[in-house]
Scaffold this active site. Structure first.
Site, PDB file in Angstrom:
ATOM      1  N   THR A 179     -22.867 -14.974  -7.515  1.00 16.84           N
ATOM      2  CA  THR A 179     -21.950 -14.619  -8.603  1.00 16.84           C
ATOM      3  C   THR A 179     -20.542 -14.850  -8.077  1.00 16.84           C
ATOM      4  O   THR A 179     -20.279 -14.637  -6.893  1.00 16.84           O
ATOM      5  CB  THR A 179     -22.128 -13.128  -8.950  1.00 16.84           C
ATOM      6  OG1 THR A 179     -23.384 -12.969  -9.575  1.00 16.84           O
ATOM      7  CG2 THR A 179     -21.027 -12.607  -9.867  1.00 16.84           C
ATOM      8  N   ARG A 204     -31.959  -9.746 -20.420  1.00 17.06           N
ATOM      9  CA  ARG A 204     -31.295  -8.788 -19.514  1.00 17.06           C
ATOM     10  C   ARG A 204     -29.823  -9.193 -19.296  1.00 17.06           C
ATOM     11  O   ARG A 204     -29.489 -10.352 -19.108  1.00 17.06           O
ATOM     12  CB  ARG A 204     -32.041  -8.780 -18.184  1.00 17.06           C
ATOM     13  CG  ARG A 204     -31.444  -7.870 -17.103  1.00 17.06           C
ATOM     14  CD  ARG A 204     -30.561  -8.657 -16.147  1.00 17.06           C
ATOM     15  NE  ARG A 204     -30.095  -7.816 -15.040  1.00 17.06           N
ATOM     16  CZ  ARG A 204     -29.121  -8.185 -14.211  1.00 17.06           C
ATOM     17  NH1 ARG A 204     -28.534  -9.353 -14.356  1.00 17.06           N
ATOM     18  NH2 ARG A 204     -28.751  -7.399 -13.234  1.00 17.06           N
ATOM     19  N   ASP A 214     -24.053  -6.444 -14.806  1.00 17.43           N
ATOM     20  CA  ASP A 214     -22.737  -5.808 -14.822  1.00 17.43           C
ATOM     21  C   ASP A 214     -21.594  -6.792 -15.036  1.00 17.43           C
ATOM     22  O   ASP A 214     -20.501  -6.391 -15.467  1.00 17.43           O
ATOM     23  CB  ASP A 214     -22.487  -5.090 -13.488  1.00 17.43           C
ATOM     24  CG  ASP A 214     -22.513  -6.078 -12.322  1.00 17.43           C
ATOM     25  OD1 ASP A 214     -23.444  -6.906 -12.273  1.00 17.43           O
ATOM     26  OD2 ASP A 214     -21.596  -6.032 -11.473  1.00 17.43           O
ATOM     27  N   THR A 240     -19.919  -7.822  -7.375  1.00 19.83           N
ATOM     28  CA  THR A 240     -21.117  -8.657  -7.272  1.00 19.83           C
ATOM     29  C   THR A 240     -22.231  -7.853  -6.624  1.00 19.83           C
ATOM     30  O   THR A 240     -21.977  -7.075  -5.699  1.00 19.83           O
ATOM     31  CB  THR A 240     -20.872  -9.946  -6.476  1.00 19.83           C
ATOM     32  OG1 THR A 240     -22.114 -10.657  -6.372  1.00 19.83           O
ATOM     33  CG2 THR A 240     -20.327  -9.676  -5.077  1.00 19.83           C
ATOM     34  N   GLY A 241     -23.446  -8.054  -7.104  1.00 20.82           N
ATOM     35  CA  GLY A 241     -24.571  -7.322  -6.508  1.00 20.82           C
ATOM     36  C   GLY A 241     -25.594  -6.977  -7.580  1.00 20.82           C
ATOM     37  O   GLY A 241     -25.646  -7.607  -8.638  1.00 20.82           O
ATOM     38  N   GLY A 262     -26.769  -5.639 -10.463  1.00 18.25           N
ATOM     39  CA  GLY A 262     -25.960  -5.248 -11.603  1.00 18.25           C
ATOM     40  C   GLY A 262     -26.256  -3.905 -12.227  1.00 18.25           C
ATOM     41  O   GLY A 262     -25.347  -3.186 -12.654  1.00 18.25           O
TER      42      GLY A 262
END
Ligand code: ASP
Length: 358
Positions: free
Chosen positions: A223, A251, A254, A274-275, A277
């Site tokens: 991301t 889906r 975030d 980022t990660g 979400g």
């Protein structure tokens, strides 16, 4: 003329002359002070290209170089805009465009695949001056979703548009709708296939999407996000992603959620996340950092580390953020093994990092 008349005259000249000089000096110092004020116009930019289990042992030299080069190209583009007096939002979007156009990152061209073997892209932006924001979710035919997020912010009554409706809006605003095959990359397609194989052999088909499986969790790096401060003291942030590999049921993570994936407020800071979400949404990570600064008066670094290392980690979430505050301070905080990241300040000092303990 008498001796003391001459002396008085001389003293008079001396006093006059020195007053003039003091005046000049005062003027000089006024001028140089205002020059200094102009020269200290602070600005800066920070970017990420995703966080996760990014380990040096899994990386080839050439891939590492490719990431480093692209991060540098992207951040230099944004920095140049800021150095020339351009605004933070423009720097953020142009920087993100470069990463969206690269197959290296999970955004735009390099977006991961959904379970149905499509690419559904999310993006958002926020302007710290006006607290205006724009976002798109689940778009499939927009080459640079961050540009559409800006369009939503500037030219609609809304903050977030999704799916087909977002694409109709895009078309009405003159965006080109591209063929979804543009987003095909062998690397991302194969990583989806590996996950599907794993699902067939090891996982119970009735379970919900098992993002806890490392193969799934760690197959979506990249991301992209950017936060910038311009010379006018305006902050902006943006984030763009393909989401998580093998995602289903439309889906949405975030990245397009204002307050979770992106947040900016001139009074505090600009943040891009980022990660994983779902945890960033539950933790309202980007806004929480800003809120700690706004309501508790803590500094950016302290707020970022509290939210990432305590709140997010305690929830079980993984990932990180990049952020810049209204004074140009930078935070690049994450709880994973690595995060592609870079920042550049007003003096043109550039830092590029990938792994944790660098
Ligand atoms: N946060 C993104 C999402 O959950 C993925 C990522 O940043 O790696 O959609």
């Amino acid at each position: 003329m008498k001796k003391n008349q001459i002396l008085t005259l001389l003293i008079g000249f001396f006093v006059l002359f020195s007053c003039k000089n003091v005046e000049n000096d005062n003027q000089k110092s006024e001028i140089s002070e205002s020059e200094v004020i102009e020269n200290v116009e602070n600005f800066g930019i920070v970017i990420h290209g995703g966080a996760g289990t990014i380990l040096k042992k899994n990386m080839t030299d050439s891939l590492e170089q490719a990431y480093t080069d692209k991060l540098e190209e992207a951040i230099r583009a944004g920095h140049e805009i800021l150095a020339n007096g351009g605004d933070a939002m423009e720097a953020v979007t142009k920087t993100i465009n470069i990463m969206e156009d690269s197959p290296l990152f999970n955004a735009g061209k390099g977006a991961v695949f959904t379970h149905e073997e499509r690419n559904e892209l999310d993006a958002s932006v926020m302007d710290g001056k006006t607290l205006n924001a724009g976002a798109v979710a689940g778009v499939q035919r927009i080459k640079n979703p961050i540009d559409l997020a800006v369009e939503v912010m500037n030219n609609s009554d809304h903050v977030m548009l999704s799916g087909q409706g977002a694409e109709v809006f895009a078309q009405e605003k003159g965006f080109e709708l591209i063929d979804p095959s543009y987003f095909y990359t062998e690397r991302r397609f194969q990583s989806l296939q590996r996950i599907k194989e794993r699902e067939k052999t090891e996982l119970d088909h009735d379970t919900k999407v098992t993002y806890t499986d490392p193969l799934i969790k760690d197959s979506k790096f990249g991301t992209v996000g950017c936060a910038a401060l311009d010379k006018n003291g305006n902050l902006a942030a943006g984030t763009s992603t393909g989401g998580m590999t093998n995602k289903r049921w439309n889906r949405i993570g975030d990245s397009p959620i204002i307050g979770a994936g992106t947040y900016a407020n001139n009074a505090t800071c600009a943040v891009s996340s980022t990660g994983w979400g779902e945890y960033f949404i539950r933790g309202m990570v980007a806004h929480d950092i800003s809120a700690m600064m706004e309501y508790k008066g803590v500094g950016l670094q302290e707020a970022a580390s509290e939210v990432i290392q305590k709140k997010l980690t305690d929830l079980g979430g993984t990932g990180g953020i990049v952020a810049i505050d209204h004074q140009g301070n930078i935070a690049m905080e994450f709880n994973t093994a690595g995060m592609y990241r870079a920042h550049m300040n007003a003096d043109g000092e550039l830092i590029i990092r990938i792994y944790k303990d660098e």
